[in-house]
Design a protein around this motif. Structure first.
Motif, PDB file in Angstrom:
ATOM      1  N   SER A  54       1.486   4.196  -2.932  1.00 16.87           N
ATOM      2  CA  SER A  54       1.575   6.065  -2.598  1.00 16.87           C
ATOM      3  C   SER A  54       2.255   6.800  -3.232  1.00 16.87           C
ATOM      4  O   SER A  54       2.363   7.601  -2.517  1.00 16.87           O
ATOM      5  CB  SER A  54       0.749   5.863  -1.669  1.00 16.87           C
ATOM      6  OG  SER A  54       1.406   5.470  -0.577  1.00 16.87           O
TER       7      SER A  54
ATOM      8  N   LEU B 181      -2.143  10.642  -0.464  1.00 10.18           N
ATOM      9  CA  LEU B 181      -2.108  10.139  -0.050  1.00 10.18           C
ATOM     10  C   LEU B 181      -1.517   8.865   1.041  1.00 10.18           C
ATOM     11  O   LEU B 181      -1.963   8.077   1.851  1.00 10.18           O
ATOM     12  CB  LEU B 181      -2.504   8.610  -1.681  1.00 10.18           C
ATOM     13  CG  LEU B 181      -2.755   7.719  -1.314  1.00 10.18           C
ATOM     14  CD1 LEU B 181      -3.904   7.069  -0.788  1.00 10.18           C
ATOM     15  CD2 LEU B 181      -2.498   6.947  -3.090  1.00 10.18           C
ATOM     16  N   MET B 182       0.238   9.795   0.893  1.00 11.14           N
ATOM     17  CA  MET B 182       0.956   9.252   1.456  1.00 11.14           C
ATOM     18  C   MET B 182       0.777   9.444   3.108  1.00 11.14           C
ATOM     19  O   MET B 182       0.891   8.798   3.830  1.00 11.14           O
ATOM     20  CB  MET B 182       2.211   9.172   1.080  1.00 11.14           C
ATOM     21  CG  MET B 182       3.540   9.377   1.916  1.00 11.14           C
ATOM     22  SD  MET B 182       3.582   6.875   2.114  1.00 11.14           S
ATOM     23  CE  MET B 182       4.811   6.733   0.878  1.00 11.14           C
TER      24      MET B 182
ATOM     25  N   ARG C 126       0.890  -1.054   0.066  1.00  9.61           N
ATOM     26  CA  ARG C 126       0.135  -0.374  -0.211  1.00  9.61           C
ATOM     27  C   ARG C 126       0.835   1.641   0.052  1.00  9.61           C
ATOM     28  O   ARG C 126       0.680   1.810  -0.812  1.00  9.61           O
ATOM     29  CB  ARG C 126      -0.704  -0.378   1.372  1.00  9.61           C
ATOM     30  CG  ARG C 126      -1.630   1.022   1.335  1.00  9.61           C
ATOM     31  CD  ARG C 126      -2.883   0.564   2.221  1.00  9.61           C
ATOM     32  NE  ARG C 126      -4.482   2.107   2.529  1.00  9.61           N
ATOM     33  CZ  ARG C 126      -5.028   1.661   2.378  1.00  9.61           C
ATOM     34  NH1 ARG C 126      -5.650   0.510   1.890  1.00  9.61           N
ATOM     35  NH2 ARG C 126      -6.255   2.713   1.991  1.00  9.61           N
TER      36      ARG C 126
ATOM     37  N   ASN D 166      -2.285   7.763   4.774  1.00  9.92           N
ATOM     38  CA  ASN D 166      -1.726   6.029   5.170  1.00  9.92           C
ATOM     39  C   ASN D 166      -1.240   6.072   5.834  1.00  9.92           C
ATOM     40  O   ASN D 166      -1.181   5.486   6.954  1.00  9.92           O
ATOM     41  CB  ASN D 166      -0.944   5.343   3.600  1.00  9.92           C
ATOM     42  CG  ASN D 166      -1.617   4.915   2.239  1.00  9.92           C
ATOM     43  OD1 ASN D 166      -3.186   5.074   3.048  1.00  9.92           O
ATOM     44  ND2 ASN D 166      -1.827   5.358   1.674  1.00  9.92           N
TER      45      ASN D 166
END
Length: 368
Positions: free
Chosen positions: A164, A170-171, A160, A174
């Motif tokens: 990203s 997005l990182m 995942r 996460n």
């Protein structure tokens, strides 16, 4: 089809001097290789249609996958290729057509040398086309993958976070989720299945799911197998259950914040690893050797290392880079190492490969 750019054809001679064979590739290709390997950003921008036999076809969104498929079909040894033509992607503004040229080096086992040569060639090509100063930035997905391994993250989270890499929002989301995970949804699981999942007993989960599918009358081959369902189910649980302590999250964020001139980058990353108590292993040695080789070939061009820099394509495995001409916002060139792609397309084992594409449209053309 729009007229050629004034820059059309100017760089093919440069690529030929580097040993590249020019390929003329079809505009229309089977869509599945792109849909299965290119990543979400490319998939949502593709133009997909249906062929006369119901097969899915796509206007090529890039050249890398068609070049790799050509190499695979030719059963060729190490080779270098160049190309020029239109690619087709939806954009928020501007034309969906973009004229590109580029270079791919496939099968050469000297990864350090191939990386340095490709980046130096991309720099020389953009300089020749732009006629102005340039800026280059470099990242390394292989180095980031080694960090995730050294931190002991479970494989679902490694995948995942790798996906990203380079997508900053997005990182960040996460990492926030890793700091405060959600309780996995249990739904209406049978007690035996729930207990097996709690033990992370994949074999038991597969067996129980297979029994359940048979009882429900699912024919073998009609959909996902019990093993595929089990892997997806256990991955989702691992993503929901995993929580990292604040110190580990801080290490990840500190790595992603590393920036320096490429000449100093290996020393900076080495110091980071030592202070964090992490062994980044062979990837750090490769990083240092490549940076030295790049410095010897790039004729003093300023190159910045950004640990968080990536490109949103699933198949990249090592160095990634982009080149921007002075006064422009969008990159003129971008590329990287993609050692997994040939295997994803059907090769029996990974094949070393690196390449880049250069936008030939005028600077105010459609964005990448």
């Amino acid at each position: 089809m729009r007229p050629e750019s004034p820059a059309s054809g100017r760089l093919l001679g440069l690529f030929a001097e580097a040993g590249a064979q020019r390929l003329d590739l079809p505009v229309l290709h089977p869509a599945d290789p792109f849909l299965e390997t290119a990543g979400e950003d490319v998939r949502r921008r593709m133009f997909v249609t249906e062929g006369p036999r119901g097969e899915r076809l796509a206007l090529r969104p890039d050249f890398t996958i068609p070049v790799c498929l050509h190499h695979l079909a030719a059963a060729a040894g190490p080779a270098r290729y160049c190309y020029e033509g239109l690619v087709f992607r939806r954009h928020d503004r501007g034309s969906p057509e973009r004229l590109e040229t580029g270079y791919e080096d496939i099968g050469h086992s000297d990864r350090t040398g191939a990386d340095a040569e490709a980046l130096a060639l991309a720099i020389a090509a953009v300089k020749a086309m732009a006629g102005t100063s340039i800026g280059v930035r470099v990242g390394d997905i292989g180095l980031f993958a080694s960090l995730l391994s050294a931190l002991g993250l479970p494989e679902p989270w490694r995948r995942r976070l790798r996906r990203s890499f380079g997508l900053h929002d997005l990182m960040a989301a996460n990492l926030d989720r890793l700091a405060a995970p959600r309780e996995p949804a249990r739904g209406h699981l049978e007690p035996a299945l729930s207990e097996a999942a709690d033990r992370h007993d994949r074999g038991a989960v597969v067996t129980l799911l297979a029994e359940s599918l048979r009882e429900q009358g699912y024919a073998e081959g009609a959909g996902r197998t019990a093993a595929e369902i089990a892997d997806r189910f256990l991955d989702q649980r691992a993503l929901a259950e995993t929580r990292l302590d604040s110190a580990t999250i801080a290490v990840l964020r500190r790595f992603l914040g590393l920036r320096s001139d490429l000449r100093d980058a290996a020393e900076r990353v080495t110091r980071f690893g030592r202070e964090a108590g992490l062994d980044l292993g062979e990837s750090l040695d490769t990083f240092a050797a490549r940076n030295e080789a790049v410095a010897s070939l790039s004729n003093g061009s300023p190159i910045a290392f950004e640990a968080s820099f990536g490109r949103p394509l699933d198949y990249y495995t090592g160095v990634v880079f982009e080149i921007v001409a002075a006064g422009e916002q969008r990159p003129r060139a971008g590329g990287g190492r993609y050692d997994r792609l040939m295997e994803m397309l059907g090769a029996p084992s990974p094949v070393p490969a690196i390449g880049f594409a250069i936008r030939l449209d005028e600077p105010d053309g459609a964005g990448s």
